[in-house]
Design an enzyme around this catalytic site. Structure first.
Site, PDB file in Angstrom:
ATOM      1  N   GLN A 112       0.794  -1.220   0.000  1.00 40.04           N
ATOM      2  CA  GLN A 112       0.000   0.000   0.000  1.00 40.04           C
ATOM      3  C   GLN A 112       0.831   1.277   0.000  1.00 40.04           C
ATOM      4  O   GLN A 112       0.295   2.357  -0.232  1.00 40.04           O
ATOM      5  CB  GLN A 112      -0.947  -0.010   1.206  1.00 40.04           C
ATOM      6  CG  GLN A 112      -1.984  -1.116   1.113  1.00 40.04           C
ATOM      7  CD  GLN A 112      -2.867  -1.181   2.333  1.00 40.04           C
ATOM      8  OE1 GLN A 112      -2.621  -1.956   3.255  1.00 40.04           O
ATOM      9  NE2 GLN A 112      -3.905  -0.377   2.362  1.00 40.04           N
ATOM     10  N   HIS A 139       0.965  -9.449   4.397  1.00 44.61           N
ATOM     11  CA  HIS A 139      -0.192  -8.540   4.431  1.00 44.61           C
ATOM     12  C   HIS A 139      -0.886  -8.612   3.072  1.00 44.61           C
ATOM     13  O   HIS A 139      -0.825  -7.684   2.270  1.00 44.61           O
ATOM     14  CB  HIS A 139       0.274  -7.119   4.731  1.00 44.61           C
ATOM     15  CG  HIS A 139      -0.838  -6.195   5.127  1.00 44.61           C
ATOM     16  ND1 HIS A 139      -0.936  -5.626   6.379  1.00 44.61           N
ATOM     17  CD2 HIS A 139      -1.913  -5.736   4.441  1.00 44.61           C
ATOM     18  CE1 HIS A 139      -1.995  -4.852   6.435  1.00 44.61           C
ATOM     19  NE2 HIS A 139      -2.619  -4.908   5.274  1.00 44.61           N
ATOM     20  N   ASN A 176      -1.788 -11.085   8.248  1.00 46.16           N
ATOM     21  CA  ASN A 176      -2.753 -10.008   8.393  1.00 46.16           C
ATOM     22  C   ASN A 176      -4.112 -10.457   7.887  1.00 46.16           C
ATOM     23  O   ASN A 176      -4.252 -10.863   6.730  1.00 46.16           O
ATOM     24  CB  ASN A 176      -2.305  -8.772   7.594  1.00 46.16           C
ATOM     25  CG  ASN A 176      -3.372  -7.697   7.563  1.00 46.16           C
ATOM     26  OD1 ASN A 176      -3.605  -7.003   8.536  1.00 46.16           O
ATOM     27  ND2 ASN A 176      -4.071  -7.585   6.425  1.00 46.16           N
ATOM     28  N   GLU A 177      -5.103 -10.445   8.763  1.00 46.31           N
ATOM     29  CA  GLU A 177      -6.500 -10.705   8.416  1.00 46.31           C
ATOM     30  C   GLU A 177      -6.656 -11.885   7.444  1.00 46.31           C
ATOM     31  O   GLU A 177      -7.235 -11.744   6.359  1.00 46.31           O
ATOM     32  CB  GLU A 177      -7.126  -9.436   7.840  1.00 46.31           C
ATOM     33  CG  GLU A 177      -7.065  -8.246   8.799  1.00 46.31           C
ATOM     34  CD  GLU A 177      -7.697  -6.976   8.240  1.00 46.31           C
ATOM     35  OE1 GLU A 177      -8.049  -6.966   7.035  1.00 46.31           O
ATOM     36  OE2 GLU A 177      -7.848  -6.002   8.989  1.00 46.31           O
TER      37      GLU A 177
END
Length: 626
Positions: A180, A278, A337-338
């Site tokens: 990101q 991620h 991550n998630e």
């Protein structure tokens, strides 16, 4: 009167019989209480008078206080010079160049991991509308942030009135992720991953983003100048291992980049925390058909390829490389991550929980790391639409179990998957007693990204009918999700599509996590995109982001109340995000506490950044040494 009293008693009994801090609607009458006024009751009638007038109003101001460089650096494991002996002696380290579709073909075709092979990975990935039109091509030397940028904005008239302080070891920082913010996606040997081919018609790409790969020192300089203590970031697997799999060469440029990033973070007085994955799965796990990333998935929203038979071993190999190089200086690790959001099926979950447990054991038992390790999960906390309705309560428990207990039952408690998961996912891989014993306690904390809350109730036909019908619009959570309460009001101020300011639900959530999983709670992401911020006419309007300040300060106030009034062990909080970035296909969703001017890559601090850091510093008894 009697009936009213009986109603209150019934509600009180109901509260005592259910989980602590449950949201229950209780009718009240009369004015709102003002407990702060008890000690200063004015006379009943005011006294009016004239006086001489002059402009004597005083406005105070202060500067953000920079984090001081450390006198010493704490270590959490042996250095790489020692830990490298844990890695295979056959592990090679090499370098590659950069790629663009117009490159002349490399000639080292006989080398299975040479420049030609590396370039062919990108040709195969064929990232859509690929561009390398960033401003930078090498690391930018940082410059000090001028004091003119560090003056705190005028305080809001209404602000927090709490008198609590954070525990001395409370972690506070900001977060971001590689895909990101970094850009430079096909530069200095990085291989293609899921996020690099995520772009498709109508979806913005991440090829440049914030150019943090070259601007990381300046970004860290700005965080330190603001007084941020912890910097949480992710490492791109494909930048460390372009060919992803065990036995393939390590990218020396990638290792050096994150090594310098960690060292510079420490040199500026901050502490790094690292996420290993991620969402940016290397493309090798999609086998021959890279378009599988877009196929329908049973559980999450995107196919993260965790179900690939080679994924678990490959992730563990990658994690071991990271731990060998960086665990001496990194005190907190997040493996995934998630993961629920990028899980395809039951095999995906099986890979994640088993890979995490193996990495945690390696860190504790082999590396002898003294830091902490866990997995961070998503869950916009499900609260029952009517907490006096047993079916709504059951729906809330089902919703939260599916997202949280699926991972933390085995990894924290050493217990089997919850019924909510097993009844919904028919191909789940059963865990043996040996599996559960091995997995128990491999998360040192329960890390969650609690952006907001969701009001849930039973779907038409009930949960039991939904879980056997994958075509149901409510599958796989199998609850109705809403954003308003029983009276039709939204549960908070709405911003970007799904995020609402919901501080009171946060306190409920923290109670739920602590009392359900009996482990310290770590808020690893929380943030708020101000509605319409991308449409504002000027930077001056964008940086004055009062709704985001309200979000952060109300959430942190509820964290303090959960700690001191409810006895919840909240380990820390990491704000998302330290700058506007690429939100997985979107640059208009502004979660950042800094504006990023895309044409120049110039950053501007927003009001919320000052407000949040000042809130914590003013309430942290030992901030500098935390």
């Amino acid at each position: 009167m009697y009936l009213d009293m009986m109603f209150v008693l019934a509600v009180t009994a109901l509260l005592l019989s259910r989980a602590a801090a449950q949201q229950v609607y209780v009718l009240t009458q009369g004015p709102s209480p003002r407990p702060q006024c008890a000690a200063c009751r004015p006379p009943a009638t005011p006294t009016y008078r004239f006086s001489s007038f002059s402009f004597t109003q005083t406005e105070t101001y202060r500067y953000a206080t920079s984090i001081a460089p450390p006198a010493t650096t704490k270590t959490y494991a042996a250095p790489f010079a020692v830990l490298k002996t844990l890695l295979p002696t056959s592990l090679a380290t090499t370098t590659w160049g950069s790629w663009s579709p117009n490159d002349t073909a490399a000639t080292d075709t006989a080398d299975p991991y040479g420049q030609a092979a590396w370039s062919s990975l990108w040709a195969w990935a064929s990232p859509p509308n690929f561009t390398t039109t960033g401003i930078y091509s090498t690391t930018v030397s940082p410059t000090a942030v001028p004091s003119s940028e560090l003056v705190l904005p005028p305080a809001d008239y209404f602000g927090p009135t709490d008198c609590y302080t954070f525990p001395a070891d409370f972690i506070f920082g900001v977060a971001g992720s590689s895909a990101q913010i970094e850009g430079a996606v096909a530069m200095e040997g990085k291989g293609p991953n899921l996020m690099d081919v995520f772009a498709r018609p109508g979806i913005a790409d991440n090829y440049v983003t914030n150019e943090n790969y070259f601007l990381y020192k300046q970004d860290i300089e700005r965080l330190a100048a603001m007084g941020v203590r912890y910097y949480s970031f992710s490492i791109a697997w494909s930048r460390i291992l372009p060919f992803a799999l065990p036995g393939t060469p390590v990218n020396s440029a990638g290792i050096a980049h994150y090594d310098d990033l960690i060292n510079y973070t420490l040199a500026k007085g901050m502490i790094p925390t690292v996420t290993m994955l991620h969402f940016d799965t290397p493309l090798q796990f999609y086998a021959a058909n890279v378009t599988d990333r877009f196929k329908d998935v049973l559980i999450g929203y995107v196919n993260g390829a965790y179900q690939n038979a080679t994924f678990e071993d490959a992730f563990v190999n990658y994690a071991r490389i990271l731990l060998a190089h960086y665990s001496d200086r990194v005190p907190v690790w997040f493996t995934f991550n998630e993961p629920l959001l990028y899980s395809d099926n039951g095999a995906s979950i099986n890979s994640v929980v088993k890979a995490h447990a193996r990495v945690a054991h390696y860190y504790k038992d082999v590396v002898r790391g003294t830091g902490k390790i866990g997995v961070k999960l998503n869950d916009n906390f499900g609260v029952p639409r009517d907490p006096r309705n047993d079916s709504d309560v059951a729906a809330a428990n089902h919703f939260n179990d599916f997202q949280l207990a699926t991972f933390w039952n085995p990894l924290v408690l050493g217990e089997d998957y919850p019924d909510a998961f097993k009844m919904t996912i028919p191909d789940y891989v059963p865990l043996s007693a040996g599996d559960l014993s091995y997995m128990r306690g491999t998360c040192d904390f329960v890390a969650v990204d609690p952006y907001t809350a969701t009001v849930v109730s039973q779907p038409p036909g009930g949960i039991a009918d939904c879980v056997i019908n994958a075509s149901s619009p409510y599958f796989p959570y199998c609850v109705v999700q809403e954003t308003n309460n029983t009276f039709g009001w939204n549960i908070g101020y709405r911003s970007y599509s799904y995020v609402y300011i919901t501080p009171t639900y946060l306190r409920t959530y923290l109670n739920y996590l602590w009392n359900t999983f009996r482990a310290p709670v770590f808020i690893t992401e929380f943030g708020f995109p101000v509605f319409g911020e991308a449409d504002k006419a000027s930077v001056a309007d964008m940086v004055f982001d009062t709704p985001r300040s309200l979000y952060y300060l109300s959430f942190m106030t509820e964290v303090l109340r959960a700690i001191w009034e409810d006895g919840v062990a909240v380990m820390g909080a990491l704000a998302w995000s330290f700058a506007d970035n690429w939100e997985f296909g979107d640059y208009r969703a502004r979660f950042g506490m800094q504006v990023v001017e895309r044409e120049t890559q110039t950053r501007y601090f927003k009001k919320s950044f000052f407000d949040l850091v000042a809130f914590v510093r003013d309430r942290h008894p030992n901030y500098e040494a935390a």
